[in-house]
Design a protein around this motif. Structure first.
Motif, PDB file in Angstrom:
ATOM      1  N   ILE A 199       0.870  -1.188   0.000  1.00  0.00           N
ATOM      2  CA  ILE A 199       0.000   0.000   0.000  1.00  0.00           C
ATOM      3  C   ILE A 199       0.898   1.227   0.000  1.00  0.00           C
ATOM      4  N   LYS A 200       0.701   2.080  -0.989  1.00  0.00           N
ATOM      5  CA  LYS A 200       1.662   3.171  -1.219  1.00  0.00           C
ATOM      6  C   LYS A 200       1.250   4.503  -0.632  1.00  0.00           C
ATOM      7  N   ASN A 201      -0.015   4.649  -0.275  1.00  0.00           N
ATOM      8  CA  ASN A 201      -0.507   5.982   0.091  1.00  0.00           C
ATOM      9  C   ASN A 201      -0.697   6.188   1.586  1.00  0.00           C
ATOM     10  N   LEU A 202       0.059   5.444   2.391  1.00  0.00           N
ATOM     11  CA  LEU A 202      -0.129   5.591   3.835  1.00  0.00           C
ATOM     12  C   LEU A 202       0.342   6.942   4.359  1.00  0.00           C
ATOM     13  N   ASN A 203       1.103   7.678   3.556  1.00  0.00           N
ATOM     14  CA  ASN A 203       1.441   9.040   3.971  1.00  0.00           C
ATOM     15  C   ASN A 203       0.181   9.903   4.092  1.00  0.00           C
ATOM     16  N   VAL A 248       9.361   7.188   9.925  1.00  0.00           N
ATOM     17  CA  VAL A 248      10.198   6.591   8.883  1.00  0.00           C
ATOM     18  C   VAL A 248       9.381   5.943   7.776  1.00  0.00           C
ATOM     19  N   GLY A 249       8.352   5.185   8.137  1.00  0.00           N
ATOM     20  CA  GLY A 249       7.586   4.439   7.129  1.00  0.00           C
ATOM     21  C   GLY A 249       8.399   3.283   6.564  1.00  0.00           C
ATOM     22  N   GLY A 250       8.052   2.861   5.354  1.00  0.00           N
ATOM     23  CA  GLY A 250       8.808   1.843   4.629  1.00  0.00           C
ATOM     24  C   GLY A 250       8.971   0.542   5.397  1.00  0.00           C
ATOM     25  N   ASP A 251      10.144  -0.047   5.271  1.00  0.00           N
ATOM     26  CA  ASP A 251      10.381  -1.364   5.850  1.00  0.00           C
ATOM     27  C   ASP A 251      10.316  -1.355   7.377  1.00  0.00           C
ATOM     28  N   VAL A 252      10.640  -0.219   7.996  1.00  0.00           N
ATOM     29  CA  VAL A 252      10.563  -0.145   9.463  1.00  0.00           C
ATOM     30  C   VAL A 252       9.103  -0.275   9.912  1.00  0.00           C
ATOM     31  N   LEU A 253       8.211   0.373   9.182  1.00  0.00           N
ATOM     32  CA  LEU A 253       6.789   0.248   9.494  1.00  0.00           C
ATOM     33  C   LEU A 253       6.331  -1.196   9.309  1.00  0.00           C
ATOM     34  N   TYR A 307      -4.231  -4.870  19.763  1.00  0.00           N
ATOM     35  CA  TYR A 307      -4.710  -3.530  20.129  1.00  0.00           C
ATOM     36  C   TYR A 307      -3.592  -2.469  20.127  1.00  0.00           C
ATOM     37  N   ALA A 308      -2.534  -2.693  19.368  1.00  0.00           N
ATOM     38  CA  ALA A 308      -1.465  -1.694  19.269  1.00  0.00           C
ATOM     39  C   ALA A 308      -1.989  -0.404  18.631  1.00  0.00           C
ATOM     40  N   ARG A 309      -1.325   0.693  18.966  1.00  0.00           N
ATOM     41  CA  ARG A 309      -1.651   1.980  18.362  1.00  0.00           C
ATOM     42  C   ARG A 309      -0.408   2.525  17.661  1.00  0.00           C
ATOM     43  N   PHE A 310      -0.533   2.779  16.371  1.00  0.00           N
ATOM     44  CA  PHE A 310       0.567   3.322  15.582  1.00  0.00           C
ATOM     45  C   PHE A 310       0.284   4.800  15.317  1.00  0.00           C
ATOM     46  N   LEU A 311       1.270   5.622  15.605  1.00  0.00           N
ATOM     47  CA  LEU A 311       1.132   7.059  15.359  1.00  0.00           C
ATOM     48  C   LEU A 311       2.014   7.418  14.181  1.00  0.00           C
ATOM     49  N   GLU A 312       1.388   7.827  13.091  1.00  0.00           N
ATOM     50  CA  GLU A 312       2.132   8.149  11.877  1.00  0.00           C
ATOM     51  C   GLU A 312       2.405   9.646  11.830  1.00  0.00           C
ATOM     52  N   CYS A 313       3.678   9.993  12.011  1.00  0.00           N
ATOM     53  CA  CYS A 313       4.056  11.407  12.028  1.00  0.00           C
ATOM     54  C   CYS A 313       4.752  11.795  10.729  1.00  0.00           C
ATOM     55  N   GLY A 314       5.304  10.833  10.045  1.00  0.00           N
ATOM     56  CA  GLY A 314       6.024  11.114   8.823  1.00  0.00           C
ATOM     57  C   GLY A 314       6.632   9.837   8.298  1.00  0.00           C
ATOM     58  N   MET A 315       7.106   9.873   7.065  1.00  0.00           N
ATOM     59  CA  MET A 315       7.680   8.683   6.421  1.00  0.00           C
ATOM     60  C   MET A 315       8.907   9.086   5.629  1.00  0.00           C
ATOM     61  N   ILE A 316       9.955   9.469   6.363  1.00  0.00           N
ATOM     62  CA  ILE A 316      11.121  10.057   5.701  1.00  0.00           C
ATOM     63  C   ILE A 316      11.776   9.084   4.723  1.00  0.00           C
ATOM     64  N   SER A 317      11.611   7.781   4.936  1.00  0.00           N
ATOM     65  CA  SER A 317      12.265   6.816   4.045  1.00  0.00           C
ATOM     66  C   SER A 317      11.805   6.971   2.599  1.00  0.00           C
ATOM     67  N   GLY A 318      10.629   7.540   2.404  1.00  0.00           N
ATOM     68  CA  GLY A 318      10.127   7.653   1.041  1.00  0.00           C
ATOM     69  C   GLY A 318      10.091   9.063   0.479  1.00  0.00           C
ATOM     70  N   TYR A 319      10.532  10.044   1.237  1.00  0.00           N
ATOM     71  CA  TYR A 319      10.379  11.426   0.783  1.00  0.00           C
ATOM     72  C   TYR A 319      11.150  11.692  -0.505  1.00  0.00           C
ATOM     73  N   ASP A 320      12.317  11.091  -0.588  1.00  0.00           N
ATOM     74  CA  ASP A 320      13.155  11.395  -1.748  1.00  0.00           C
ATOM     75  C   ASP A 320      12.893  10.427  -2.896  1.00  0.00           C
ATOM     76  N   GLY A 373      10.111   8.221  -3.167  1.00  0.00           N
ATOM     77  CA  GLY A 373       8.738   7.734  -3.315  1.00  0.00           C
ATOM     78  C   GLY A 373       8.478   6.681  -2.252  1.00  0.00           C
ATOM     79  N   GLN A 374       7.232   6.602  -1.788  1.00  0.00           N
ATOM     80  CA  GLN A 374       6.917   5.691  -0.694  1.00  0.00           C
ATOM     81  C   GLN A 374       6.931   4.238  -1.170  1.00  0.00           C
ATOM     82  N   GLN A 375       7.598   3.420  -0.398  1.00  0.00           N
ATOM     83  CA  GLN A 375       7.622   1.976  -0.620  1.00  0.00           C
ATOM     84  C   GLN A 375       6.276   1.396  -0.170  1.00  0.00           C
ATOM     85  N   GLY A 376       5.766   0.418  -0.885  1.00  0.00           N
ATOM     86  CA  GLY A 376       4.493  -0.189  -0.493  1.00  0.00           C
ATOM     87  C   GLY A 376       4.589  -0.908   0.839  1.00  0.00           C
ATOM     88  N   ILE A 377       3.578  -0.732   1.675  1.00  0.00           N
ATOM     89  CA  ILE A 377       3.540  -1.389   2.985  1.00  0.00           C
ATOM     90  C   ILE A 377       2.744  -2.688   2.836  1.00  0.00           C
TER      91      ILE A 377
END
Lengths: 319, 319
Positions: free
Chosen positions: A241-245, B207-212, B222-235, B237-241
């Motif tokens: 899934i590519k649009n999680l940003n 970070v996003g990407g493979d770390v996510l 019942y984990a909670r993920f807080l998405e603040c940014g995905m720097i791994s893909g800024y330059d 393009g975002q890698q598919g999760i």
């Protein structure tokens, strides 16, 4: 494809029991009346060392110890367990696909009252696992024609409902039960529809993959995505899934919905209302009923390929 | 790489103003004191027709109308606007990277009181945008050494904290401020650490990407993920999760965190407490301070490549 009857699944009729005399060893004997066939079952068809949220089905011979399980309704024939009396009806998520079986605890079963004129199939369909997901909000998008309960409950909550399915027949039924926008995703440009009719405040997802990416592209600020399943990847592996940003871009929330975990909380309210409304016709439903345990292999295949016409259920026996 | 100073960014010193006489036309003249350089700025370096949650930076000449903006603190020198008096300090998210500028409304600015001994840099760092994210729960995993405020606030809430960063220096600092487990993701097998120290109840993701994907594999029910940014893909393009099926498997929730949207709700509480605790040393922080507007291009590059040693800030002027 995963589910070829006779290859990946086998209907085995070699073992028989005598229901009158079969030893119970402190348990109770259930006669299976109906079974549910659902998309998530594909996830259980895997190597047992791959971890997942539901146990893998066991593979190989002897077939009698390798029985598929799933949601079902049965009647108690005999009991040596003082929690359960003969004649009681129970619903559970781990019914073996057998005509009879002995259970040893009532834990994991819900006791059902026989409804004067609703068939038991409804209790694994519209009044069963797929129907127990309710949402509220503004503009909702739901995939899979099987989500007919969601459409009706969403309309009742005053939502604008966008719905997609894979056949014109399912699309027509979704319109009939109130979907404001219904389209066949095989013949319609999904992104064009969502861009025109969205943005989406609530997405009820059973598909994953590119549809989820398209929904993220068309999400409203503060949208809520409910992840119920991702059938697009069950057979082939999940597509990235590519649009999680968009999560932080639109401050949206993606919540996994686990019926297994929500059931204890909502069961009472659900059974107090929904069967009655299905019986009166206040809520509509469609079923695709097959008869006989030997049909399960074909039904599994139909569910994975989307050729079922309504909620897939198997009637194993009349009482 | 996105951010080559002199190529993708230009320091232009051709335009000058006279702060004493520059016409205000009903606005107020701000002198920029400090500017923040943050990972999200990469997302603004794109073609303007690509939609995103923050506007694209404009490109091309003339440079004077193509100024980068970001979080900053400034002092009001002169004012024709009765909402803002000279001598006031303001914090905002749309400071042009200029030594002076005229603003026409106080909307979007927060008025700050000058602290007796905290430097203004702290107000775009530990007491600024990156510090305003607070969580509570059980076992937390946080990426990026810059999340030092999160580590300390999480420890205060009694969490077990697992933290990763890209240098041994950052790892050492994370341990110093209380991280229970800190590791260098460039030299350590992240999945091995998370499998041993998890499962993760809270994931603070920058970070996003493979770390996510790895965090999803090691999430608790019942984990909670807080998405603040995905720097791994800024330059790139975002890698598919690939592991989003864990949402329903583990009944977990992924929430996008938008500082832009949370600020109005939490500003008052935040400024009433955090600067004081930074000043007393109750909360620790690290800064990587550069001096002069001409350094912004280099700092942008450092932030994208992760070579900054702490929160990247640029001091533009002393008062």
């Amino acid at each position: 494809m995963c589910c070829h009857p006779g290859e990946t699944t086998v209907y085995d009729s070699t073992e028989t029991i005598d229901p009158e005399t079969h030893p119970l060893n402190g348990g109770f004997l259930l006669k299976t009346l109906v079974l549910s066939v659902d998309p998530y079952m594909r996830g259980r068809m895997r190597a047992p060392d791959q971890k997942s949220y539901v146990a893998a089905f066991a593979v190989g011979e002897p077939w009698v110890s390798r029985v598929i399980t799933g949601f079902g309704v049965g009647v108690v024939l005999r009991s040596e367990n003082n929690e359960v009396a003969p004649g009681k009806y129970v619903y559970g998520m781990a019914f073996p696909h057998q005509e009879y079986f002995v259970a040893h605890t009532i834990t994991g079963f819900t006791t059902l009252e026989k409804h004067p004129y609703l068939p038991w199939t409804v209790y694994v369909g519209a009044a069963g696992m797929p129907g127990t997901l309710i949402q509220s909000g503004e503009t909702a998008f739901g995939t899979t024609g099987a989500g007919t309960m969601v459409i009706q409950l969403a309309k009742r909550d005053g939502l604008k409902v966008i719905a997609s399915a894979g056949s014109d027949e399912k699309v027509a039924f979704m319109r009939e039960i109130g979907a404001d926008v219904a389209f066949n995703y095989k013949t319609t440009d999904m992104r064009e529809v969502l861009a025109r009719e969205g943005p989406i405040d609530i997405y009820w997802d059973n598909v994953g993959g590119d549809v989820l990416d398209a929904a993220l592209e068309n999400a409203a600020i503060y949208a809520r995505f409910l992840e119920c399943g991702m059938i697009s990847g069950y057979d082939t592996g999940q597509q990235g899934i590519k649009n999680l940003n968009q999560t932080y871009a639109r401050a949206l929330t993606i919540s996994g919905v686990s019926v297994f975990r929500l059931t204890p909380k909502y069961d009472e309210e659900f059974y107090a209302n929904i069967p009655h409304e299905l019986a009166t016709g206040e809520l509509k439903y469609t079923e695709d009923v097959s008869y006989g345990l030997d049909k399960v292999g074909n039904v599994l295949l139909a569910v994975q390929t989307g050729t079922n016409k309504g909620k897939a259920v198997v009637v194993v026996a009349e009482e």
